[in-house]
Design an enzyme around this catalytic site. Structure first.
Site, PDB file in Angstrom:
ATOM      1  N   GLY A  42     -38.072  20.610 -49.707  1.00  0.00           N
ATOM      2  CA  GLY A  42     -38.413  21.290 -48.590  1.00  0.00           C
ATOM      3  C   GLY A  42     -37.465  22.390 -47.993  1.00  0.00           C
ATOM      4  O   GLY A  42     -37.725  23.134 -46.906  1.00  0.00           O
ATOM      5  N   HIS A 134     -47.299  34.465 -25.482  1.00  0.00           N
ATOM      6  CA  HIS A 134     -47.737  33.738 -24.335  1.00  0.00           C
ATOM      7  C   HIS A 134     -47.127  33.851 -23.043  1.00  0.00           C
ATOM      8  O   HIS A 134     -47.944  33.784 -21.948  1.00  0.00           O
ATOM      9  CB  HIS A 134     -47.843  32.422 -25.086  1.00  0.00           C
ATOM     10  CG  HIS A 134     -48.478  31.233 -24.081  1.00  0.00           C
ATOM     11  ND1 HIS A 134     -49.955  31.295 -23.993  1.00  0.00           N
ATOM     12  CD2 HIS A 134     -48.052  30.217 -23.291  1.00  0.00           C
ATOM     13  CE1 HIS A 134     -50.496  30.293 -23.174  1.00  0.00           C
ATOM     14  NE2 HIS A 134     -49.306  29.634 -22.786  1.00  0.00           N
ATOM     15  N   ASP A 173     -58.442  30.433 -17.611  1.00  0.00           N
ATOM     16  CA  ASP A 173     -57.565  30.237 -16.479  1.00  0.00           C
ATOM     17  C   ASP A 173     -57.326  31.146 -15.827  1.00  0.00           C
ATOM     18  O   ASP A 173     -57.248  32.234 -16.252  1.00  0.00           O
ATOM     19  CB  ASP A 173     -56.739  29.041 -17.076  1.00  0.00           C
ATOM     20  CG  ASP A 173     -55.737  29.660 -18.013  1.00  0.00           C
ATOM     21  OD1 ASP A 173     -55.467  30.943 -17.989  1.00  0.00           O
ATOM     22  OD2 ASP A 173     -55.406  29.057 -19.015  1.00  0.00           O
ATOM     23  N   LYS A 196     -59.194  25.648 -15.151  1.00  0.00           N
ATOM     24  CA  LYS A 196     -58.829  24.586 -16.060  1.00  0.00           C
ATOM     25  C   LYS A 196     -57.585  23.945 -15.627  1.00  0.00           C
ATOM     26  O   LYS A 196     -56.608  24.323 -14.904  1.00  0.00           O
ATOM     27  CB  LYS A 196     -58.382  25.616 -17.129  1.00  0.00           C
ATOM     28  CG  LYS A 196     -58.245  24.828 -18.583  1.00  0.00           C
ATOM     29  CD  LYS A 196     -57.892  25.598 -19.651  1.00  0.00           C
ATOM     30  CE  LYS A 196     -56.297  26.320 -19.661  1.00  0.00           C
ATOM     31  NZ  LYS A 196     -56.068  27.016 -20.950  1.00  0.00           N
ATOM     32  N   ASP A 223     -58.454  35.394 -24.348  1.00  0.00           N
ATOM     33  CA  ASP A 223     -57.318  34.493 -24.252  1.00  0.00           C
ATOM     34  C   ASP A 223     -56.269  34.918 -25.383  1.00  0.00           C
ATOM     35  O   ASP A 223     -56.688  35.776 -26.236  1.00  0.00           O
ATOM     36  CB  ASP A 223     -57.722  33.095 -24.645  1.00  0.00           C
ATOM     37  CG  ASP A 223     -56.656  32.253 -23.807  1.00  0.00           C
ATOM     38  OD1 ASP A 223     -55.540  32.583 -23.333  1.00  0.00           O
ATOM     39  OD2 ASP A 223     -57.105  31.227 -23.862  1.00  0.00           O
TER      40      ASP A 223
END
Length: 318
Positions: A42, A134, A173, A196, A223
């Site tokens: 990883g 966001h 929303d 929402k 959105d």
């Protein structure tokens, strides 16, 4: 010499190779030579395969479908460039996933976006270029410059090309209503808003009702991102119940997986319009999804930054 477009050095992290290549094509330059390896346990290893001493470099790495790996790799790239004596390192982050973690809105939780901002700055980043955060206030988490680009003008150009009549722009929303109004202004359309609620962290929200007149209109739900299509589909269902005709959806960042794509296929949504900020092979070529590239916009931003000019002209129509 600084400011010479031929000297722009763009490198790609493993999550944004195609995006970086599109940027280079727009700028008429070659992608920088580099290597990223993920070992079996990883761990991630990165290496620059050309000299960058005294160069202004731009590393393109979206934090998208594998945000933890993507973010750690970006930190390693910044560190590698700094240790190779680059004059400056600008991180091009088309989608900054952890922008969702912008506040401490319940007890004993991390403000994840702030942690990411601190890590990027401690590692040595000189500038950030991103799109449709966001939570735009995250720019204030950084002491370094953050250039926040907008995808909706490019998305609106595609919507205009479809010549959809009698439209209404719908925000799922109240939180996205301000952006929805900007989009509606460009499209010369009215706005409706979904009511929402979200009760927990299971990525599901419930649209209770639609505020605004949508009967007999063609709706465009807007959105910033979608993971499961759940909110878009619930909004589309509520719009149909309120008499809307054809329904389209439009988001900047598409993080859909198989379950979300299946839900989209079975939904009332005619077409989902997205950008290529996230390299998502499951989205490309899907019959219900149109991908619009914003790589040229990022390339133009890099050219302006590199030439020590103002980015303000990119926002003239916003």
């Amino acid at each position: 010499m600084p400011g010479d477009e031929t000297e722009i050095k763009i490198f790609a992290g493993s999550s944004s190779i195609n995006f970086a290549e599109k940027m280079c094509k727009y700028l008429g330059t070659e992608l920088g030579k580099s290597q990223a390896i993920k070992f079996s346990e990883g761990n991630t290893f990165v290496k620059i395969l050309e000299k960058v001493r005294d160069k202004d470099v731009y590393i393109v790495q979206t934090i998208g479908l594998n945000p933890n790996d993507d973010f750690m790799e970006l930190l390693f790239w910044i560190d590698a460039f700094k240790r190779s004596s680059a004059a400056s390192v600008t991180a091009i982050i088309p989608y900054f996933s952890y922008a969702k973690g912008d506040k401490k809105d319940e007890p004993r939780v991390s403000i994840r976006a702030r942690v990411c901002a601190d890590c990027l700055e401690i590692t040595g980043v000189d500038r950030i270029v991103t799109m449709d955060l966001h939570s735009p206030q995250i720019q204030g988490f950084f002491k370094k410059p953050v250039d926040h680009l907008y995808g909706f003008p490019i998305l609106c150009e595609y919507i205009k090309s479809k010549n959809i009549e009698n439209t209404v722009v719908v925000s799922p929303d109240a939180g996205f209503a301000k952006n929805a109004r900007k989009i509606a202004t460009i499209l010369k359309a009215p706005v409706a808003i979904g009511d929402k609620i979200r009760t927990d962290h299971n990525e599901k929200a419930q649209v209770l009702e639609i505020i605004g007149d949508v009967k007999g209109k063609n709706a465009i739900i807007v959105d910033d991102f979608t993971i499961s299509c759940g909110t878009l589909i619930d909004t589309a269902r509520a719009l149909k119940e309120n008499g809307a005709e054809k329904i389209y959806a439009c988001v900047t960042h598409a993080l859909l997986r198989e379950k979300g794509l299946k839900a989209l296929e079975e939904s009332d949504i005619e077409e989902l319009i997205v950008t290529d900020t996230v390299e998502n092979p499951m989205v490309s070529g899907h019959p219900k999804i149109k991908v619009v590239s914003v790589a040229p916009l990022f390339a133009e931003a890099v050219k302006i930054i590199h030439n020590r000019e103002s980015l303000s002209r990119l926002f003239d129509n916003i």
